[in-house]
Scaffold this motif. Sequence first.
Motif, PDB file in Angstrom:
ATOM      1  N   PHE A   1       0.831  -1.203   0.000  1.00 32.16           N
ATOM      2  CA  PHE A   1       0.000   0.000   0.000  1.00 32.16           C
ATOM      3  C   PHE A   1       0.870   1.258   0.000  1.00 32.16           C
ATOM      4  N   SER A   2       1.920   1.223   0.818  1.00 30.70           N
ATOM      5  CA  SER A   2       2.796   2.398   0.936  1.00 30.70           C
ATOM      6  C   SER A   2       3.429   2.754  -0.393  1.00 30.70           C
ATOM      7  N   VAL A   3       3.897   1.730  -1.116  1.00 34.01           N
ATOM      8  CA  VAL A   3       4.567   2.023  -2.385  1.00 34.01           C
ATOM      9  C   VAL A   3       3.565   2.507  -3.432  1.00 34.01           C
ATOM     10  N   MET A   4       2.327   1.969  -3.395  1.00 35.52           N
ATOM     11  CA  MET A   4       1.323   2.454  -4.337  1.00 35.52           C
ATOM     12  C   MET A   4       0.877   3.870  -3.975  1.00 35.52           C
ATOM     13  N   PHE A   5       0.804   4.145  -2.672  1.00 35.14           N
ATOM     14  CA  PHE A   5       0.469   5.512  -2.253  1.00 35.14           C
ATOM     15  C   PHE A   5       1.570   6.472  -2.685  1.00 35.14           C
ATOM     16  N   SER A   6       2.816   6.021  -2.553  1.00 41.31           N
ATOM     17  CA  SER A   6       3.941   6.860  -2.978  1.00 41.31           C
ATOM     18  C   SER A   6       3.897   7.102  -4.475  1.00 41.31           C
ATOM     19  N   THR A   7       3.478   6.087  -5.241  1.00 36.32           N
ATOM     20  CA  THR A   7       3.351   6.262  -6.688  1.00 36.32           C
ATOM     21  C   THR A   7       2.264   7.275  -7.000  1.00 36.32           C
ATOM     22  N   THR A   8       1.144   7.159  -6.301  1.00 36.49           N
ATOM     23  CA  THR A   8       0.025   8.086  -6.541  1.00 36.49           C
ATOM     24  C   THR A   8       0.416   9.522  -6.230  1.00 36.49           C
ATOM     25  N   ILE A   9       1.036   9.738  -5.076  1.00 37.65           N
ATOM     26  CA  ILE A   9       1.401  11.102  -4.691  1.00 37.65           C
ATOM     27  C   ILE A   9       2.486  11.653  -5.623  1.00 37.65           C
ATOM     28  N   THR A  10       3.362  10.761  -6.127  1.00 40.38           N
ATOM     29  CA  THR A  10       4.390  11.198  -7.069  1.00 40.38           C
ATOM     30  C   THR A  10       3.785  11.561  -8.412  1.00 40.38           C
ATOM     31  N   VAL A  11       2.796  10.788  -8.846  1.00 42.11           N
ATOM     32  CA  VAL A  11       2.123  11.059 -10.120  1.00 42.11           C
ATOM     33  C   VAL A  11       1.334  12.368 -10.039  1.00 42.11           C
ATOM     34  N   VAL A  12       0.620  12.560  -8.940  1.00 48.02           N
ATOM     35  CA  VAL A  12      -0.114  13.825  -8.759  1.00 48.02           C
ATOM     36  C   VAL A  12       0.853  15.007  -8.753  1.00 48.02           C
ATOM     37  N   ASP A  13       1.969  14.837  -8.043  1.00 47.71           N
ATOM     38  CA  ASP A  13       2.989  15.884  -8.012  1.00 47.71           C
ATOM     39  C   ASP A  13       3.593  16.109  -9.396  1.00 47.71           C
ATOM     40  N   GLY A  14       3.935  15.011 -10.078  1.00 50.86           N
ATOM     41  CA  GLY A  14       4.589  15.120 -11.384  1.00 50.86           C
ATOM     42  C   GLY A  14       3.717  15.787 -12.428  1.00 50.86           C
ATOM     43  N   PHE A  15       2.458  15.336 -12.530  1.00 48.69           N
ATOM     44  CA  PHE A  15       1.557  15.963 -13.498  1.00 48.69           C
ATOM     45  C   PHE A  15       1.237  17.398 -13.094  1.00 48.69           C
ATOM     46  N   GLY A  16       1.136  17.638 -11.780  1.00 49.69           N
ATOM     47  CA  GLY A  16       0.898  19.006 -11.322  1.00 49.69           C
ATOM     48  C   GLY A  16       2.025  19.937 -11.729  1.00 49.69           C
ATOM     49  N   ARG A  17       3.268  19.475 -11.535  1.00 47.31           N
ATOM     50  CA  ARG A  17       4.431  20.289 -11.912  1.00 47.31           C
ATOM     51  C   ARG A  17       4.538  20.449 -13.431  1.00 47.31           C
ATOM     52  N   ALA A  18       4.468  19.307 -14.146  1.00 54.42           N
ATOM     53  CA  ALA A  18       4.693  19.336 -15.593  1.00 54.42           C
ATOM     54  C   ALA A  18       3.607  20.114 -16.328  1.00 54.42           C
ATOM     55  N   MET A  19       2.355  19.798 -16.027  1.00 55.24           N
ATOM     56  CA  MET A  19       1.274  20.479 -16.742  1.00 55.24           C
ATOM     57  C   MET A  19       1.051  21.895 -16.209  1.00 55.24           C
ATOM     58  N   GLY A  20       1.359  22.110 -14.916  1.00 59.63           N
ATOM     59  CA  GLY A  20       1.292  23.469 -14.387  1.00 59.63           C
ATOM     60  C   GLY A  20       2.305  24.367 -15.074  1.00 59.63           C
ATOM     61  N   GLU A  21       3.540  23.859 -15.234  1.00 57.82           N
ATOM     62  CA  GLU A  21       4.587  24.620 -15.924  1.00 57.82           C
ATOM     63  C   GLU A  21       4.257  24.795 -17.408  1.00 57.82           C
ATOM     64  N   THR A  22       3.681  23.754 -18.026  1.00 58.77           N
ATOM     65  CA  THR A  22       3.326  23.831 -19.446  1.00 58.77           C
ATOM     66  C   THR A  22       2.264  24.897 -19.684  1.00 58.77           C
TER      67      THR A  22
END
Length: 416
Positions: A292-313
């Motif tokens: 669960f922890s690793v999947m939660f970490s993946t989810t929070i990383t994906v939310v962060d990554g898309f937030g950063r990438a698409m926010g900057e775009t």
Amino acid sequence: MKSDISNKLKAFGPGILFASTCIGVSHLVQSTRAGADFGFQLVAFILLANLFKYPFFEFGSRFAAATKKNLLEGYLAEGKWVLWVYFILSLASMFTVTAAVTFVTAGMFNNLTGVTLDPAYVSGIILAICTLILALGKYSILDTLLKVIGSVLLISTLVAFFGALSKGQVTLVENFIPKNIFERDSIIFIIALMGWMPTAVDLSTWNSLWTIERMKQTGYVPKLKEILADFNFGYIVTAVLAICFLTLGAKVMYGTGIELSNNSTIFSDQVVTLYTSALGNWAYLIIATAAFSVMFSTTITVVDGFGRAMGETTRLLFFKKADAKNTYKWMMIIVSAISFLFILLLSSNLKDLVDLATTLSFVIAPVIAIINYRVITSKQIPDDYKPGKKLLLLAKSGIVFLTVFAVIYIAVYFFL
């Protein structure tokens, strides 16, 4: 000596974030399915995908080291149309990607806690929590959290892997017929498997964003070799763990007649059982927590990554004077909200949701690969930072590899 170690530690972090993004659906779901359904037949495809995608992820870290800018700024420098292409392709995939990883995380949560809530609604809660943590916290919180979680999963996976090897192959059911990798459904799954192996190529922009953020956090500007050492460590870990998960599926489930469930909660129990069959029932709670922890970490990383990438775009395309932090936060909210709607629409079948997300990622991969190659060989990059001939040759081969399999997928899917 101490200063060298200190500098390496300051550069260490973005590679772990990259690994945490990878070691989620592509490993826990797709690699496990590959082993459970095909045994060891798909090892070569996993290795080839990791090999031929490597340059395009490396280019993201290299660009940040060379220019002290993120890769999205590099796209814009090549022409506004290049950034528009990235924007459109990301829109086509980011909601299904986020939906897929979050839905699997919800299943892991239900399995761990024993709750009977609808995984779709649990997914909504998880997305809200991730968005809130990232909006209120700092990069350092994410960085520290994922280093701890990643270490736990890495150790437990390696222990389970060697435990499975020591036990030997399970007994095959009577009249067992192996799947033919040349059948239509098998080809579609193989391409879906490679779509996120180790992850989607368009996520290469995240490497550069995290590298720049790490510089801001530590106040240290790493050398190229330090940045690449961090990235290579994370990349190698993801490749090794992909084979470990495939091995667990192959050793414990292949030929048993048991199929991985489309129900995310039941599937989660099956994945955890892969570990306990090798380690013993005593490890169930530990592994369920780690999964669960690793999947939660993946989810929070994906939310962060898309937030950063698409926010900057969106900032670079539409709101150049806007504050980057505000566009990041707003984009996280948008990604989470629309991804939740995708989950409500597609949550009846876990495998279909995952295959849709991974296949979309693979089909758009050749375009992103070509863009990254164009940027890293442009005048933006000082000669001292440009890739060597061998890496450029591998990149050219990777573009051919990704293009050929994207064409094969389209032809097979539409029965051409």
